[in-house]
Design an enzyme around this catalytic site. Structure first.
Site, PDB file in Angstrom:
ATOM      1  CE  LYS A   1     -62.327 118.851 -34.601  1.00 15.90           C
ATOM      2  NZ  LYS A   1     -62.851 119.266 -35.907  1.00 15.90           N
TER       3      LYS A   1
ATOM      4  CG  PHE B   1     -69.759 117.240 -31.296  1.00 20.78           C
ATOM      5  CD1 PHE B   1     -70.984 117.022 -31.912  1.00 20.78           C
ATOM      6  CD2 PHE B   1     -68.608 117.059 -32.046  1.00 20.78           C
ATOM      7  CE1 PHE B   1     -71.049 116.621 -33.241  1.00 20.78           C
ATOM      8  CE2 PHE B   1     -68.662 116.666 -33.377  1.00 20.78           C
ATOM      9  CZ  PHE B   1     -69.890 116.441 -33.969  1.00 20.78           C
TER      10      PHE B   1
ATOM     11  CG  ASP C   1     -63.666 113.619 -28.051  1.00 24.69           C
ATOM     12  OD1 ASP C   1     -62.693 114.085 -28.679  1.00 24.69           O
ATOM     13  OD2 ASP C   1     -64.813 113.561 -28.528  1.00 24.69           O
TER      14      ASP C   1
END
Length: 398
Positions: free
Chosen positions: A255, A142, A226
């Site tokens: 995040k 993702f 990522d």
């Protein structure tokens, strides 16, 4: 708007909020440390931290002070100007990633934006003959929901409604054999989540990242990692690739970097730092002084309080707790540091998550067979003891 009780807000939510997500389970009112309270005053132990975002927990004094001070001077200036917090955060990121003096930082507002920038970076690595047009990504990974990041995301059900997506992306299985078969001199970049968070905290095969680094260097491709969910101390190192003693060509972060204030960044290493030229990318809000001041406060406190080391130690303790339950429902335990996946032997993850919530414990079921834990990096003895009791009661309830 006055504070709504748990019995009042759902109808208004359904009327006012776009129906792209399920109705939330609770309306939260405040938080402190590893705990949150709903609008009825019920307390919950938060072992999700906003999906690995609230590194310092809730209402941490260092973040509150930094944001309050910054908003009283400059909150936003656009990218026509620079500010001290922006430069300080860029330099911090160059240091903790290992990018060093050759590294460069491009700020955005989210992880998806960071991956959009990384996708554009990949397109610039065309090679001397312009024939590097392939981009490889992993099945079940993702990378975001914007059009470019969705093209990288290896989850067909998320992609199908929005096709055709930006082209050139090929998804491969997460095996060394599949990687060796797919990569060649026409590959511009390889995108990897070091741990697949949204897939249920799935680890890559041993040696995968090291082999990926070898093959991308051999073929002139960018290795782009990522680390939006795994970065900023979450796995017990500043970044997950540091467990493997390698350096990528680029890493995306978001995040946990600013404790809940929206921010994302692309950090480039070595020759990859020279691919973007003036005017090829930008963001009105990216790198604004409010978000970067928050980032400096969070990273500074993580370093000051030894929270990277705490994530490593508490993660081992949390795994031991999970393995201690005498429950046939618990299968494997995955992940690293304080990013933990529990593989279940039956598809009961959503029921278990709901049972935990009823016991005052916030966890997450990213799919029917996995539980995800990502508590704040400040978690300590008291929170782990409380988790043991509450999660144990949730298991018993099933």
């Amino acid at each position: 708007m006055s504070e709504l009780t748990q019995g009042q807000w759902k109808g208004r939510f359904g009327d006012a909020i776009m129906r792209t997500l399920a109705t939330p389970k609770l309306m939260l009112a405040r938080g402190e440390g590893c705990r949150v309270w709903d609008t009825d005053g019920v307390e919950y132990l938060d072992f999700l931290a906003g999906i690995a975002v609230n590194s310092l927990g809730h209402a941490h004094p260092a973040l509150v002070e930094a944001v309050s001070r910054q908003v009283g001077t400059l909150a936003h200036v656009s990218n026509y100007f620079s500010t001290a917090p922006q430069l300080e955060l860029a330099e911090r990121l160059r240091t903790i990633t290992g990018a060093g003096d050759q590294g460069r930082v491009l700020f955005g507002n989210s992880g998806a934006e960071a991956n959009e920038a990384a996708f554009k970076l990949a397109r610039l690595n065309r090679g001397p003959h312009g024939n590097r047009t392939r981009v490889l990504a992993l099945n079940n990974a993702f990378h975001g929901r914007t059009m470019g990041s969705l093209a990288l995301t290896g989850k067909p059900p998320m992609r199908e409604a929005f096709e055709p997506l930006p082209g050139g992306v090929e998804h491969i299985d997460s095996t060394i054999e599949a990687l060796e078969a797919a990569i060649d001199d026409r590959v511009a970049a390889l995108f990897i989540e070091p741990i697949k968070g949204e897939a249920g905290v799935l680890d890559l095969p041993e040696g995968f990242l090291v082999r990926a680094r070898e093959l991308t260097e051999q073929h002139g491709a960018l290795l782009i990692l990522d680390e939006i969910q795994t970065g900023v101390g979450r796995t017990g190192r500043w970044f997950a690739y540091q467990h493997e003693d390698i350096l990528p060509d680029a890493v995306t972060v978001a995040k946990g970097i600013a404790g809940g204030v929206p921010i994302g960044a692309l950090v480039t290493f070595g020759w990859a730092s020279d691919l973007f030229t003036q005017g090829q990318h930008g963001s009105t809000f990216g790198g604004n002084p409010l978000a970067t001041a928050a980032g400096n406060a969070v990273l500074g406190e993580i370093e000051r309080a030894g929270l990277v080391e705490n994530a490593a130690r508490r993660g081992e303790e949390l795994r031991a707790i999970i393995r201690s339950y005498d429950s046939p429902l618990i299968g494997d335990v995955r992940g690293a540091g304080l990013l933990i996946g529990i593989g279940l032997t039956e598809g009961e993850a959503h029921r278990l998550s709901d049972a935990a919530l009823a016991e005052g414990l916030i966890i997450n079921a990213p799919n029917e067979s996995s539980i995800r834990l990502a508590p704040p990096l400040i978690v300590g003895d008291a929170e782990l003891a409380e988790f043991r009791e509450r999660f144990g009661r949730a298991l018993a309830a099933l």
